[in-house]
Design a protein around this motif. Sequence first.
Motif, mmCIF file in Angstrom:
data_model
loop_
_atom_site.group_PDB
_atom_site.id
_atom_site.type_symbol
_atom_site.label_atom_id
_atom_site.label_comp_id
_atom_site.label_asym_id
_atom_site.label_seq_id
_atom_site.Cartn_x
_atom_site.Cartn_y
_atom_site.Cartn_z
ATOM 1 N N TYR A 193 54.699 1.171 -47.902
ATOM 2 C CA TYR A 193 53.132 0.939 -48.202
ATOM 3 C C TYR A 193 53.255 1.187 -49.952
ATOM 4 C CZ TYR A 193 51.706 1.201 -43.596
ATOM 5 O OH TYR A 193 51.466 1.077 -41.875
ATOM 6 N N VAL A 194 52.913 0.121 -50.578
ATOM 7 C CA VAL A 194 52.763 0.343 -52.338
ATOM 8 C C VAL A 194 51.792 -0.276 -52.748
ATOM 9 C CG1 VAL A 194 54.476 -1.550 -52.593
ATOM 10 C CG2 VAL A 194 54.435 0.108 -54.115
ATOM 11 N N SER A 195 51.325 0.110 -53.906
ATOM 12 C CA SER A 195 50.246 -0.499 -54.650
ATOM 13 C C SER A 195 50.683 -1.868 -55.466
ATOM 14 C CB SER A 195 49.600 0.455 -55.527
ATOM 15 O OG SER A 195 50.678 0.907 -56.658
ATOM 16 N N LYS A 196 52.151 -2.157 -55.408
ATOM 17 C CA LYS A 196 52.279 -3.079 -56.334
ATOM 18 C C LYS A 196 53.530 -3.918 -55.841
ATOM 19 C CE LYS A 196 55.728 -0.659 -59.335
ATOM 20 N NZ LYS A 196 56.263 -0.534 -60.692
ATOM 21 N N PRO A 197 53.633 -5.232 -56.069
ATOM 22 C CA PRO A 197 54.998 -5.859 -55.376
ATOM 23 C C PRO A 197 56.138 -5.051 -55.647
ATOM 24 C CG PRO A 197 54.078 -7.102 -57.038
ATOM 25 C CD PRO A 197 53.078 -6.089 -56.839
ATOM 26 N N LEU A 198 57.297 -5.206 -54.873
ATOM 27 C CA LEU A 198 58.581 -4.581 -55.225
ATOM 28 C C LEU A 198 59.497 -5.772 -55.041
ATOM 29 C CD1 LEU A 198 58.378 -1.390 -53.093
ATOM 30 C CD2 LEU A 198 57.824 -1.563 -55.492
ATOM 31 N N ALA A 199 60.378 -5.845 -56.165
ATOM 32 C CA ALA A 199 61.402 -6.754 -55.977
ATOM 33 C C ALA A 199 62.679 -6.244 -55.859
ATOM 34 C CB ALA A 199 61.697 -7.726 -57.426
ATOM 35 N N THR A 200 62.828 -5.084 -56.522
ATOM 36 C CA THR A 200 64.119 -4.292 -56.198
ATOM 37 C C THR A 200 63.716 -2.979 -56.155
ATOM 38 O OG1 THR A 200 64.736 -3.737 -58.513
ATOM 39 C CG2 THR A 200 65.236 -5.886 -57.858
ATOM 40 N N ILE A 201 64.629 -1.795 -55.777
ATOM 41 C CA ILE A 201 64.180 -0.369 -55.664
ATOM 42 C C ILE A 201 64.110 0.073 -56.812
ATOM 43 C CG2 ILE A 201 66.636 0.559 -56.200
ATOM 44 C CD1 ILE A 201 64.580 0.937 -53.055
ATOM 45 N N GLU A 202 64.497 -0.546 -57.998
ATOM 46 C CA GLU A 202 64.262 -0.136 -59.350
ATOM 47 C C GLU A 202 62.591 0.001 -59.526
ATOM 48 O OE1 GLU A 202 68.202 -0.242 -58.970
ATOM 49 O OE2 GLU A 202 66.945 -1.979 -58.858
ATOM 50 N N ASP A 203 61.961 -0.860 -58.982
ATOM 51 C CA ASP A 203 60.502 -1.111 -59.290
ATOM 52 C C ASP A 203 59.827 0.063 -58.637
ATOM 53 O OD1 ASP A 203 60.698 -3.573 -60.219
ATOM 54 O OD2 ASP A 203 60.563 -4.627 -58.509
ATOM 55 N N MET A 204 60.336 1.055 -57.798
ATOM 56 C CA MET A 204 59.611 2.111 -57.262
ATOM 57 C C MET A 204 59.630 3.172 -58.409
ATOM 58 S SD MET A 204 61.079 2.216 -53.291
ATOM 59 C CE MET A 204 60.189 3.338 -52.808
ATOM 60 N N LYS A 205 60.357 3.265 -59.459
ATOM 61 C CA LYS A 205 60.445 4.421 -60.520
ATOM 62 C C LYS A 205 59.022 4.518 -60.899
ATOM 63 C CE LYS A 205 62.811 6.006 -64.318
ATOM 64 N NZ LYS A 205 64.015 5.794 -65.581
ATOM 65 N N GLY A 206 58.563 5.909 -60.887
ATOM 66 C CA GLY A 206 57.363 6.231 -61.584
ATOM 67 C C GLY A 206 56.319 6.062 -60.407
ATOM 68 N N LEU A 207 56.220 5.587 -59.286
ATOM 69 C CA LEU A 207 55.574 5.617 -58.101
ATOM 70 C C LEU A 207 55.046 7.312 -57.788
ATOM 71 C CD1 LEU A 207 56.325 2.626 -56.015
ATOM 72 C CD2 LEU A 207 54.574 2.748 -57.402
ATOM 73 N N LYS A 208 53.820 7.215 -57.376
ATOM 74 C CA LYS A 208 53.262 8.567 -56.866
ATOM 75 C C LYS A 208 53.390 8.568 -55.312
ATOM 76 C CE LYS A 208 49.504 8.086 -59.223
ATOM 77 N NZ LYS A 208 48.032 8.310 -59.573
ATOM 78 N N TRP A 209 54.549 9.032 -54.889
ATOM 79 C CA TRP A 209 55.220 8.805 -53.667
ATOM 80 C C TRP A 209 54.966 10.098 -52.306
ATOM 81 C CZ3 TRP A 209 57.768 5.169 -50.846
ATOM 82 C CH2 TRP A 209 58.815 5.603 -50.010
ATOM 83 N N ARG A 210 54.371 9.733 -51.460
ATOM 84 C CA ARG A 210 53.873 10.569 -50.505
ATOM 85 C C ARG A 210 55.230 10.883 -49.577
ATOM 86 N NH1 ARG A 210 52.916 9.621 -44.146
ATOM 87 N NH2 ARG A 210 52.478 11.791 -43.602
ATOM 88 N N ALA A 211 55.734 12.365 -49.479
ATOM 89 C CA ALA A 211 56.394 12.528 -48.674
ATOM 90 C C ALA A 211 56.018 13.373 -47.633
ATOM 91 C CB ALA A 211 57.410 13.571 -49.281
ATOM 92 N N TYR A 212 56.726 13.369 -46.153
ATOM 93 C CA TYR A 212 56.163 14.246 -45.224
ATOM 94 C C TYR A 212 57.295 15.083 -44.497
ATOM 95 C CZ TYR A 212 57.749 10.341 -42.217
ATOM 96 O OH TYR A 212 58.540 9.369 -41.548
ATOM 97 N N ASN A 213 58.717 14.852 -45.002
ATOM 98 C CA ASN A 213 59.799 15.301 -44.621
ATOM 99 C C ASN A 213 60.883 15.341 -45.668
ATOM 100 O OD1 ASN A 213 60.613 12.922 -44.207
ATOM 101 N ND2 ASN A 213 60.543 12.800 -42.083
ATOM 102 N N VAL A 214 61.985 15.979 -45.231
ATOM 103 C CA VAL A 214 63.356 16.055 -46.245
ATOM 104 C C VAL A 214 63.457 14.672 -46.574
ATOM 105 C CG1 VAL A 214 65.531 16.687 -46.519
ATOM 106 C CG2 VAL A 214 63.909 18.192 -45.227
#
Length: 325
Positions: A149-170
């Motif tokens: 789930y993300v707030s903007k479109p993702l074309a490549t994995i590099e587009d995830m840089k800088g996102l505020k990412w929810r983690a729940y496990n290792v």
Amino acid sequence: MMSRLFRASLIASAVLAATPALAQTKWNLPAAYPADNPHSENLVAFAKDVEAGTSGKLQITVHPGASLFKAPDIKRAVMTGQAQMGEVLLSIHENEDPVFGVDVVPFLATSFPDAMKLYQASKPLITKKLEAQGLKLLFVVPWAPQGVYVSKPLATIEDMKGLKWRAYNVGTARIGELVGAQSVTIQAAELPQALATGVVNSFMSSGGTGYDAKAWESLKYFYDVQAWIPKDYTFVNKAAFEALDKPTQEAILKAAATAETRGWKAWQDKSTWYIDQLKAKGMTVEPPSPALKAGFQRIGEQLTADWLKKAGADGQALVDAYKKM
């Protein structure tokens, strides 16, 4: 003489009247997810089956939504006897033992049939490890396959840089690290508020979690990556279980077997429904592009290597057993 007999009769009657109450046992079962989540509904059905199977001798109260203990604290609560039973997403305890995180090794088991094979391959070892902690495994139920789930479109994995990412496990924390996102540890019960306040703007989870959190109110895109199928484990304090009489133990085990079958069917049936609901609420739902998928595959290979290194011989034997099924 008659007076003494009358008093004795009253005492005997009182004892008999009190016997059913004394024989009744009440247990608590904390859980982490909302009351209308399939996991919570399955636990309530399990509790009703136990009550019926014991003719009311054992009554189990399910506490959904992390209302009794927060998700990371449920396992410890059952181990220490603060609660008699509990349900947890076992992978959140991967720091205790890498084997607890086998469900979230990326792209190892991404379909329900494969998830069942992985469960069957891992069950003997995980059961043994839980028993060493004073816990008896009762049943295991999966979630739906995990997407992003993300707030903007993702074309490549590099587009995830800088996102505020929810983690729940290792595993999810490590994904955030590898893509250059800012990881924030947030459990399911806290996710709606975290999304609404902008603490996070991306996360990886199932259609069910996104639906529970009303992700469409804050995020616009869901990429159906199908990275893994995590599972919830329901267990009982071993000493509490062994203190029960044999018929009650058998009733619990019978209800547990039914709950496991019912839970797997429920999630297989409902996983598509959740995706349809996300679409109906206005989210853009689509598979990852070839470039994005390739990026996740690279991350998956790194995480798998990390996990195998931590899990050692036990982990390798488990994966080998799974691949032979």
